[in-house]
Design a protein around this motif. Sequence first.
Motif, PDB file in Angstrom:
ATOM      1  N   UNK A  29       0.828  -1.212   0.000  1.00  0.00           N
ATOM      2  CA  UNK A  29       0.000   0.000   0.000  1.00  0.00           C
ATOM      3  C   UNK A  29       0.860   1.259   0.000  1.00  0.00           C
ATOM      4  N   UNK A  30       1.868   1.312   0.883  1.00  0.00           N
ATOM      5  CA  UNK A  30       2.716   2.515   0.952  1.00  0.00           C
ATOM      6  C   UNK A  30       3.535   2.666  -0.330  1.00  0.00           C
ATOM      7  N   UNK A  89       4.606  10.761   3.938  1.00  0.00           N
ATOM      8  CA  UNK A  89       4.804   9.311   3.808  1.00  0.00           C
ATOM      9  C   UNK A  89       5.634   8.779   4.969  1.00  0.00           C
ATOM     10  N   UNK A  90       6.613   9.561   5.424  1.00  0.00           N
ATOM     11  CA  UNK A  90       7.421   9.136   6.579  1.00  0.00           C
ATOM     12  C   UNK A  90       6.542   8.992   7.826  1.00  0.00           C
ATOM     13  N   UNK A  91       5.569   9.876   7.985  1.00  0.00           N
ATOM     14  CA  UNK A  91       4.645   9.760   9.124  1.00  0.00           C
ATOM     15  C   UNK A  91       3.834   8.463   9.008  1.00  0.00           C
ATOM     16  N   UNK A  92       3.371   8.152   7.778  1.00  0.00           N
ATOM     17  CA  UNK A  92       2.619   6.902   7.580  1.00  0.00           C
ATOM     18  C   UNK A  92       3.500   5.690   7.886  1.00  0.00           C
ATOM     19  N   UNK A  93       4.754   5.739   7.446  1.00  0.00           N
ATOM     20  CA  UNK A  93       5.689   4.626   7.721  1.00  0.00           C
ATOM     21  C   UNK A  93       5.945   4.517   9.226  1.00  0.00           C
ATOM     22  N   UNK A  94       6.047   5.668   9.898  1.00  0.00           N
ATOM     23  CA  UNK A  94       6.251   5.641  11.348  1.00  0.00           C
ATOM     24  C   UNK A  94       5.060   5.001  12.061  1.00  0.00           C
ATOM     25  N   UNK A 142      10.662  -2.385   2.231  1.00  0.00           N
ATOM     26  CA  UNK A 142       9.938  -1.160   1.846  1.00  0.00           C
ATOM     27  C   UNK A 142      10.874  -0.182   1.139  1.00  0.00           C
ATOM     28  N   UNK A 143      12.071   0.020   1.689  1.00  0.00           N
ATOM     29  CA  UNK A 143      13.031   0.941   1.065  1.00  0.00           C
ATOM     30  C   UNK A 143      13.417   0.466  -0.326  1.00  0.00           C
ATOM     31  N   UNK A 164      17.037   5.998  -4.724  1.00  0.00           N
ATOM     32  CA  UNK A 164      17.611   5.180  -3.655  1.00  0.00           C
ATOM     33  C   UNK A 164      17.580   5.926  -2.326  1.00  0.00           C
ATOM     34  N   UNK A 165      17.916   7.214  -2.371  1.00  0.00           N
ATOM     35  CA  UNK A 165      17.926   8.006  -1.137  1.00  0.00           C
ATOM     36  C   UNK A 165      16.503   8.196  -0.589  1.00  0.00           C
ATOM     37  N   UNK A 166      15.537   8.350  -1.487  1.00  0.00           N
ATOM     38  CA  UNK A 166      14.135   8.502  -1.075  1.00  0.00           C
ATOM     39  C   UNK A 166      13.662   7.252  -0.319  1.00  0.00           C
ATOM     40  N   UNK A 167      13.957   6.068  -0.904  1.00  0.00           N
ATOM     41  CA  UNK A 167      13.547   4.830  -0.251  1.00  0.00           C
ATOM     42  C   UNK A 167      14.257   4.610   1.069  1.00  0.00           C
ATOM     43  N   UNK A 168      15.579   4.883   1.094  1.00  0.00           N
ATOM     44  CA  UNK A 168      16.341   4.689   2.328  1.00  0.00           C
ATOM     45  C   UNK A 168      15.882   5.650   3.427  1.00  0.00           C
ATOM     46  N   UNK A 169      15.492   6.859   3.048  1.00  0.00           N
ATOM     47  CA  UNK A 169      15.007   7.812   4.049  1.00  0.00           C
ATOM     48  C   UNK A 169      13.741   7.294   4.720  1.00  0.00           C
ATOM     49  N   UNK A 170      12.816   6.774   3.919  1.00  0.00           N
ATOM     50  CA  UNK A 170      11.585   6.235   4.505  1.00  0.00           C
ATOM     51  C   UNK A 170      11.882   4.999   5.346  1.00  0.00           C
ATOM     52  N   UNK A 171      12.786   4.150   4.855  1.00  0.00           N
ATOM     53  CA  UNK A 171      13.165   2.983   5.651  1.00  0.00           C
ATOM     54  C   UNK A 171      13.854   3.378   6.949  1.00  0.00           C
TER      55      UNK A 171
END
Length: 531
Positions: A29-30, A89-94, A142-143, A164-171
Amino acid sequence: MSAQATGSMRLFRFIIRRDWLRLFIWIAAITAITVAVPPAFQDLYPTPAARDTMAETMKNPAMTAMVGPGNLAHYTLGAMTTHQMLLLTAVAVAIMNILLAVRLTRAEEEAGISEMLLALPVGRRAPLLAAAGVLALVNLVLAAAISIGLATLGLDSLTVSGSLLYGLTLGGAGLFFAAAALIAAQLSESARGATGLAMIALILAFLLRAAGDAAESRLSWLTPLGWVTAVQPFAGNQVLPLVLLAAGALLLAVIAWTLQGSRDLGAGLLQARQGRTSASSSLRTPLGLVLRLQRTSLIIWGIGMVVLGLAYGSVLGDLESFFEGNELLQNMLTVGSTRPIPEQFLPMLMLVMALIATIPAILSMQQLLSEEKNGRIDSILGRPVSRVRLIGTYLTVAGMTGILMNSLAAAGLWLAGRSAMATPLPLSMIIGASTIQIPALLVMVALTALLIGVLPKASPLIWLLLVYSFAVLYSGSLFQLPAWMADISPFGSVPEWPVEEMDWVAIVELVVVGVIIGVGGVFGYRERNIG
């Protein structure tokens, strides 16, 4: 350490086998939402001029507090995606990590599963190590999924390194809040308390970052969400904040590991307050008990709905430039209407806020099923409390929760609109446009009660209807979807007042349908087997 970790790998595999569908849905979903945004932005803002217009709209403290700083001078497609989506999105991942971490640790301990496992040849810290391993794997997958998804879109300015940096940031953000939730699980002696502590930490991190970003101070560097916005994938690619996220997550995980050795199984390091020798008069009724059990989540959701309303209200003053020259967005407005654009867009804003307000209402209703699965409902039904009264109480609380959340969002929108608009929308108009959404919201609550009363195993289907409602009603006007698709959702019957004439017949029909469905749920619950 090796003795205390004995069996952790077997527990890791067991969790994956048991929860693989839940984990897959979260990740899918994310990832799907994240990857779908850049193509949507490409359609909405196809030229640099259109994106620059959007960047001008974002130049105000309210939007900076909401989504963080961005590279507004070079508002490429990648920079726009990072600016408007990365923090949210980071809030949703958190939130995902907090819920999963508490479920895999404190909730299992509370349900007695950990005690049963520790009776086997399993090390004392093996459950915590297995949970941490699963959370690390979830964030790694996810990342990777987000990085690959963004890089393969092939859109301008969405580079491989930025993806890559976008995914790693969320991870990284996910790992940080997963570790924070693991600490909360050591502090509290209940899953509800651990979730509340971790959510409070998330809210404080968001508010501290918002204050720092709005004031353009270094205050936001004190929070993990400030590090998230400082990475700036596709618009600077800063690696240092990502290192801080990883180091912070590791430090918190070590603290959680240490704290677990300082407490007994089933206990929390924060001692619960000494309860009264006898319950207060309010707790002696099902209504008082349900309200007490849901008090923390009501406060958290209430704060969130006010923030949501403030965010929407802050852009009301810029809607004219927002829609000017954008034919796709203008499809969301009523054809031929001469009303100001904020009034034309008001029904859509109220619809979105009502759909979001439906989430805590449904969660409140589903708490009844959760109490039943945990075996706690028997202690209530063993007293002179009928099933009809019990489910009726949950229906009442869930309905009032939805009304309260919807009203708080409308209040936030009105407050922000007063400062953002030269001629603010009348309070009576905002109250009216918000109130007419309530019958549809209550129908969703009644449908949840019906599923719990008749088909409890199918109760998750209500989320499918809610997601369908959001997708069809929000994007239906954009993509000219057939009208019958909107009619499937209760919210599709709500008139678009004040742009359209008020349709009282539709409102009465929704109320009658909601009452019939709710009564069906009550009688279904009275007749079915409990447990």
